[in-house]
Scaffold this active site. Structure first.
Site, PDB file in Angstrom:
ATOM      1  N   GLU A  40       0.862  -1.186   0.000  1.00 38.20           N
ATOM      2  CA  GLU A  40       0.000   0.000   0.000  1.00 38.20           C
ATOM      3  C   GLU A  40       0.897   1.235   0.000  1.00 38.20           C
ATOM      4  OE1 GLU A  40      -2.329   1.003   3.509  1.00 38.20           O
ATOM      5  OE2 GLU A  40      -0.883   0.002   4.826  1.00 38.20           O
ATOM      6  N   LYS A 112      -9.443   0.701   0.415  1.00 36.73           N
ATOM      7  CA  LYS A 112      -9.360   0.157   1.768  1.00 36.73           C
ATOM      8  C   LYS A 112     -10.575   0.547   2.612  1.00 36.73           C
ATOM      9  CE  LYS A 112      -6.050   0.185   5.661  1.00 36.73           C
ATOM     10  NZ  LYS A 112      -4.820   0.860   6.155  1.00 36.73           N
ATOM     11  N   CYS A 150      -3.411  -4.028   4.538  1.00 41.35           N
ATOM     12  CA  CYS A 150      -2.832  -3.754   5.851  1.00 41.35           C
ATOM     13  C   CYS A 150      -3.791  -4.048   7.006  1.00 41.35           C
ATOM     14  CB  CYS A 150      -2.331  -2.303   5.890  1.00 41.35           C
ATOM     15  SG  CYS A 150      -1.082  -1.991   7.161  1.00 41.35           S
TER      16      CYS A 150
END
Length: 271
Positions: A40, A112, A150
């Site tokens: 990311e 995300k 993440c």
């Protein structure tokens, strides 16, 4: 299939980051990989998320997206990388993973959904959560990949949804913030998501001091197939749909699960 993990030390110089991505993509292609995955914020990263992130944000078809597409096309390899995408809110960007095929065509984009408001950070101050919680997958050479970013790794229902959508490999593209036991948690969660869903999980990370490095591939039985250390680099690894099928035959939890519906994430209600 061979894939490659591209571990980066991205900074705020977008052009320099893209040059490294280009060089690492060439290295991955030379290894015989059909896909290379980067972390990311691969194209723009700093230790603390601030107002510069929405300031540098672009649409997916902007200059950064166009250059990632060109890199994939020039090396004939699928590419996944994190970029800062503009959102309807000018004060907040999307933290987006973009996947391109070997011809440079956009295959998928994942924004995300679980933002890192933890450990003293507030990602949501400058980043907007993705508007959809639907699993995002794409196929390369008959293998299905699922995307998560993440902090998403801490939410097992997301990996489960990606598995239910047919994923055989999860790409966990990350900039895992350092801290007490954080490297241990990174390695444990990657293995746990692999075991729970009987699939491969490829965790690809930024390096210290921003992140913890240690990009790795966890196999469907939770074993660490291969792992990088703390320096930037490219790690070619092999994934096999047969290994996924064998693990699911031994542990058919995807058929035995009795609780199917996870609670929906609370919507972001800020104006």
């Amino acid at each position: 299939m061979r894939i490659a993990l591209g571990q980066l030390a991205s900074g705020t110089d977008i052009a320099a980051n893209l040059r490294v991505i280009d060089a690492y993509t060439a290295e991955a292609a030379a290894s015989g990989a059909a896909l290379v995955a980067f972390p990311e914020y691969a194209t723009y990263e700093k230790k603390k998320i601030d107002a510069t992130f929405p300031a540098v944000a672009e649409p997916l078809d902007g200059d950064v997206g166009a250059e990632l597409s060109r890199i994939a096309r020039s090396h004939g390899i699928a590419l996944v990388a994190g970029l800062v995408e503009s959102s309807p809110d000018p004060a907040r960007a999307y933290n987006t993973l973009a996947a391109f095929d070997g011809g440079g065509r956009l295959l998928a984009a994942y924004r995300k959904i679980h933002l890192f408001d933890a450990q003293g950070f507030e990602e949501s101050a400058f980043v907007a959560p993705g508007p959809s919680t639907e699993p995002v997958t794409f196929d390369v050479d008959g293998l299905r990949f699922g995307l998560l970013t993440c902090y998403d790794l801490r939410f097992p229902e997301q990996a489960q949804a990606l598995s239910d959508a047919g994923s055989q490999v999860l790409l966990a593209c990350s900039s895992w913030v350092p801290g007490e036991l954080k490297t241990n948690q990174w390695r444990t969660l990657l293995a746990a998501r692999a075991i729970e869903n009987s699939l491969f999980v490829a965790g690809v990370c930024q390096v210290p001091p921003v992140s913890v490095g240690n990009s790795l591939l966890a196999g469907p039985m939770g074993n660490v197939v291969a792992e990088l250390g703390l320096a930037p680099g490219v790690l070619p690894v092999d994934v096999s749909p047969d290994a996924v099928a064998v693990a699911r035959r031994h542990f058919p939890t995807h058929r035995q699960r009795r609780i199917r519906q996870a609670p929906a994430p609370r919507p972001d209600t800020r104006s």
